[in-house]
Design a protein around this motif. Sequence first.
Motif, PDB file in Angstrom:
ATOM      1  N   SER A 144       0.812  -1.219   0.000  1.00 56.42           N
ATOM      2  CA  SER A 144       0.000   0.000   0.000  1.00 56.42           C
ATOM      3  C   SER A 144       0.844   1.268   0.000  1.00 56.42           C
ATOM      4  O   SER A 144       0.302   2.367  -0.049  1.00 56.42           O
ATOM      5  CB  SER A 144      -0.915   0.020   1.230  1.00 56.42           C
ATOM      6  N   VAL A 145       2.181   1.116   0.034  1.00 54.53           N
ATOM      7  CA  VAL A 145       3.076   2.276   0.095  1.00 54.53           C
ATOM      8  C   VAL A 145       3.549   2.623  -1.313  1.00 54.53           C
ATOM      9  O   VAL A 145       4.013   1.751  -2.055  1.00 54.53           O
ATOM     10  CB  VAL A 145       4.285   1.989   1.002  1.00 54.53           C
ATOM     11  N   LYS A 146       3.452   3.893  -1.683  1.00 52.47           N
ATOM     12  CA  LYS A 146       3.735   4.297  -3.062  1.00 52.47           C
ATOM     13  C   LYS A 146       5.223   4.367  -3.377  1.00 52.47           C
ATOM     14  O   LYS A 146       5.654   4.001  -4.464  1.00 52.47           O
ATOM     15  CB  LYS A 146       3.073   5.647  -3.338  1.00 52.47           C
ATOM     16  N   ASP A 147       6.029   4.905  -2.462  1.00 50.36           N
ATOM     17  CA  ASP A 147       7.455   5.049  -2.738  1.00 50.36           C
ATOM     18  C   ASP A 147       8.227   5.190  -1.436  1.00 50.36           C
ATOM     19  O   ASP A 147       7.654   5.170  -0.345  1.00 50.36           O
ATOM     20  CB  ASP A 147       7.728   6.236  -3.674  1.00 50.36           C
ATOM     21  N   ASP A 148       9.545   5.352  -1.548  1.00 51.56           N
ATOM     22  CA  ASP A 148      10.402   5.423  -0.369  1.00 51.56           C
ATOM     23  C   ASP A 148      10.103   6.647   0.489  1.00 51.56           C
ATOM     24  O   ASP A 148      10.184   6.589   1.717  1.00 51.56           O
ATOM     25  CB  ASP A 148      11.878   5.437  -0.787  1.00 51.56           C
ATOM     26  N   VAL A 162       8.394   0.960  -3.609  1.00 49.39           N
ATOM     27  CA  VAL A 162       9.270   0.875  -2.448  1.00 49.39           C
ATOM     28  C   VAL A 162      10.480   0.026  -2.822  1.00 49.39           C
ATOM     29  O   VAL A 162      10.351  -1.134  -3.176  1.00 49.39           O
ATOM     30  CB  VAL A 162       8.544   0.255  -1.234  1.00 49.39           C
ATOM     31  N   THR A 163      11.664   0.608  -2.752  1.00 53.89           N
ATOM     32  CA  THR A 163      12.879  -0.097  -3.150  1.00 53.89           C
ATOM     33  C   THR A 163      13.497  -0.816  -1.964  1.00 53.89           C
ATOM     34  O   THR A 163      13.189  -0.525  -0.799  1.00 53.89           O
ATOM     35  CB  THR A 163      13.902   0.886  -3.735  1.00 53.89           C
ATOM     36  N   LEU A 164      14.380  -1.725  -2.264  1.00 53.95           N
ATOM     37  CA  LEU A 164      15.082  -2.451  -1.215  1.00 53.95           C
ATOM     38  C   LEU A 164      15.925  -1.498  -0.380  1.00 53.95           C
ATOM     39  O   LEU A 164      15.976  -1.608   0.846  1.00 53.95           O
ATOM     40  CB  LEU A 164      15.969  -3.535  -1.840  1.00 53.95           C
ATOM     41  N   SER A 165      16.583  -0.554  -1.023  1.00 52.62           N
ATOM     42  CA  SER A 165      17.408   0.398  -0.286  1.00 52.62           C
ATOM     43  C   SER A 165      16.551   1.261   0.639  1.00 52.62           C
ATOM     44  O   SER A 165      16.968   1.608   1.745  1.00 52.62           O
ATOM     45  CB  SER A 165      18.192   1.286  -1.256  1.00 52.62           C
ATOM     46  N   GLY A 166      15.339   1.603   0.195  1.00 54.27           N
ATOM     47  CA  GLY A 166      14.440   2.377   1.045  1.00 54.27           C
ATOM     48  C   GLY A 166      14.033   1.611   2.283  1.00 54.27           C
ATOM     49  O   GLY A 166      13.933   2.168   3.381  1.00 54.27           O
ATOM     50  N   LEU A 167      13.806   0.310   2.114  1.00 52.15           N
ATOM     51  CA  LEU A 167      13.440  -0.530   3.251  1.00 52.15           C
ATOM     52  C   LEU A 167      14.627  -0.696   4.206  1.00 52.15           C
ATOM     53  O   LEU A 167      14.490  -0.612   5.424  1.00 52.15           O
ATOM     54  CB  LEU A 167      12.960  -1.897   2.752  1.00 52.15           C
ATOM     55  N   LEU A 168      15.826  -0.907   3.638  1.00 44.81           N
ATOM     56  CA  LEU A 168      17.018  -1.084   4.458  1.00 44.81           C
ATOM     57  C   LEU A 168      17.352   0.170   5.253  1.00 44.81           C
ATOM     58  O   LEU A 168      17.914   0.086   6.350  1.00 44.81           O
ATOM     59  CB  LEU A 168      18.210  -1.478   3.584  1.00 44.81           C
ATOM     60  N   ASN A 169      17.004   1.328   4.711  1.00 43.16           N
ATOM     61  CA  ASN A 169      17.256   2.580   5.418  1.00 43.16           C
ATOM     62  C   ASN A 169      16.534   2.618   6.750  1.00 43.16           C
ATOM     63  O   ASN A 169      16.979   3.260   7.689  1.00 43.16           O
ATOM     64  CB  ASN A 169      16.797   3.761   4.553  1.00 43.16           C
ATOM     65  N   PHE A 170      15.387   1.942   6.817  1.00 43.46           N
ATOM     66  CA  PHE A 170      14.653   1.915   8.070  1.00 43.46           C
ATOM     67  C   PHE A 170      15.005   0.706   8.922  1.00 43.46           C
ATOM     68  O   PHE A 170      14.579   0.623  10.064  1.00 43.46           O
ATOM     69  CB  PHE A 170      13.144   1.969   7.814  1.00 43.46           C
ATOM     70  N   VAL A 171      15.769  -0.197   8.391  1.00 42.81           N
ATOM     71  CA  VAL A 171      16.212  -1.335   9.192  1.00 42.81           C
ATOM     72  C   VAL A 171      17.507  -0.994   9.920  1.00 42.81           C
ATOM     73  O   VAL A 171      17.640  -1.217  11.123  1.00 42.81           O
ATOM     74  CB  VAL A 171      16.395  -2.579   8.308  1.00 42.81           C
ATOM     75  N   ASP A 172      18.476  -0.436   9.194  1.00 35.73           N
ATOM     76  CA  ASP A 172      19.740  -0.099   9.860  1.00 35.73           C
ATOM     77  C   ASP A 172      20.394   1.168   9.327  1.00 35.73           C
ATOM     78  O   ASP A 172      21.544   1.440   9.640  1.00 35.73           O
ATOM     79  CB  ASP A 172      20.720  -1.266   9.742  1.00 35.73           C
ATOM     80  N   GLY A 173      19.672   1.969   8.521  1.00 37.86           N
ATOM     81  CA  GLY A 173      20.246   3.207   8.006  1.00 37.86           C
ATOM     82  C   GLY A 173      20.044   4.367   8.970  1.00 37.86           C
ATOM     83  O   GLY A 173      19.671   4.198  10.135  1.00 37.86           O
ATOM     84  N   LEU A 174      20.292   5.581   8.486  1.00 38.15           N
ATOM     85  CA  LEU A 174      20.172   6.761   9.326  1.00 38.15           C
ATOM     86  C   LEU A 174      18.749   6.956   9.837  1.00 38.15           C
ATOM     87  O   LEU A 174      18.533   7.429  10.951  1.00 38.15           O
ATOM     88  CB  LEU A 174      20.617   8.005   8.534  1.00 38.15           C
ATOM     89  N   TRP A 175      17.758   6.573   9.003  1.00 31.88           N
ATOM     90  CA  TRP A 175      16.368   6.765   9.414  1.00 31.88           C
ATOM     91  C   TRP A 175      15.936   5.800  10.517  1.00 31.88           C
ATOM     92  O   TRP A 175      14.890   5.987  11.135  1.00 31.88           O
ATOM     93  CB  TRP A 175      15.442   6.614   8.213  1.00 31.88           C
TER      94      TRP A 175
END
Length: 468
Positions: free
Chosen positions: A278-282, A337-350
Motif C-alpha cells: 500500500s506504500v507508493k514510494d520510499d 518501495v525499493t530495497l534500499s528504502g526498506l534497508l534505510n529503516f532497518v539499519d540506516g540513518l532513518w
Amino acid sequence: MASTLFTQKIPSASTIFSFYTSLSAFTILFRTILNELIPTKVRDFIVSRFKDHFSSYFNPNFTFIIEEQCDYVTNQTFRAAETYLPTLLAGITTGSLLVRSSNLKNPLAKPKFGIPVKAKILDVFEGIPLEWTLLSEKSEGLYQSRQKRYFHLTCKKEFRDKIMSEYFTYIAKSSAKILTSQDNLKIHTYNPSDYSWESAIFQHNTTFETLAMEPEVKNSLMRDLDAFSNGKDFFKTVGRAWKRGYLLHGPPGTGKSSLVAAIANYMNYSIYDLQLQSVKDDAMLRQILTKTENGSILLIEDLDCSGADASCRKKSEDEGEDGENQCKKKKKKDHQVTLSGLLNFVDGLWSSCVEERIIVFTTNHKEKLDPALLRPGRMDVHILMDYCTPNVFKKLAKMYLDGIEEHDDLFEPIEKMFREVKATPAEVIERLMVSKDPDVALKGLMEFLESKKMVKESEESEPKEADE
C-alpha cells in the motif's frame, strides 16, 4: 468674561465642515493612490500588518498553536495534549462530546470520551486560567489531501513565559503517566486514503506461557527481549539505534503471528502492522514509519511477497547485469518501495528516528529474500517456526484437552509419527478441537497423521516406479 473666551475658542460650523471636507478629499485621494500605485499583495500585506499590530496591542491574550505534525514526525506536544485533555472534560464549554467504545470483549464497558473539533476546554495551572480549542482544516499533502489538526492554547499575555517553561512540561509528564497506566495495547494499520495510522484495541490472548514452542527457543527469545528492554544505556554507549530486528520464517500455520502477539503482550508494546504493497514510494515509507511511536513493534508480514525477494537479483546475474540496478528497475515498474528504502529503516540513518523499536519480519520462504536483508545488524535474530515436534504437541494437547494425563498410551505413537511426517501446529490444533473428549481427539489426530504418512510414502515410491 470666561464664557466669552470659551465661546471665542469654539470653531464655527463652517470651519468644521471645511475641515471635514478637506479630510474626506485627502482620504479619497490617499485610497486612490494606494489602489492604483501599490500592488494588491503589497497592499494586503500592509493592511494585515497594521491589523496585527493594533490587535496585538489591544488584545490581552496570547495564543499557542500546536500542530499535529512536526516535520516528518508526530508533534509530541500535540500527542501529550491529546492524551491529557480528556481528563478535563468536566471543563468543556461546548455542547458536544465524542463518545467511543472499541472494547469488543466487553460491549458493556464504560465508553471513552473524546474532544470534538471546535470544542473549548478550560484548565487552570497554578491559578492561571487556560483555554484549549481543537481545530481542523483540509491540507494538501504530497500524496493526497488530509485533515490537518491543531490545538489553540490561550492565556493572558503576562503568563506566556510561565506556560512555556512549566505548563508544557507538566502536560508531557501527565500524559506519560496516563499512557503508562493504560491497560489496552493497540494494533495500528495504515490507511493510505486518509494518510494516517488507524488503531483498534489489541486483544490477542497469546502469551509466552500459552505459546506452543520449543522451550529452549522460547527461553532464548525471552532473554533477548529482556536484554533489549534494559539496554538503552548500552545502545547509547556503543552508538547504535535502540532497536532490535527479528525474522520469523517457516511454513504457513507454524505460529508466526501468535509469536508476534506473545512478544507484544510480553513487552507491553503496541503493534504497527504495515502492508508494503500500500506504500507508493520510499518517501512515503519514511513519512509512514516516522509517525510510529517509541516502544512499539513494527510488523511487516510476508516479506517475500513485498518486493524484497532475490528473484530479480538471480535473474540479472544470469543475464550479466548488476543485481541491484536490475532490482531497482523492477521495483520502479512493479512496486515503488525499493530495497534500499526498506534497508534505510532497518539499519540506516532513518532507523534512529524512533527509539525502543522492535522490527519483526515474517516470511514463508527465507531462501527467497534478498541476501542484503539477511546481513548481521539488519535482522538480529532469525527464528525458525517449524513443523510440530513432540514437545510442541504435548504443550498443545495439555492446553486444548482436559484430563489428557489419562491418555498417555496414545502419546508415544503420536510422538513417533511426528518424527516421520510433517504437520503444522495449526493442523494439529484443528484436529484437537474436533472433540472435547481426549480419546476422540487424539484418535482423530492419529488417523490424520497416518494419512499424511501414506501420502508421503506414495510420493516417495513414484520416482522408483518411473525409473523401473
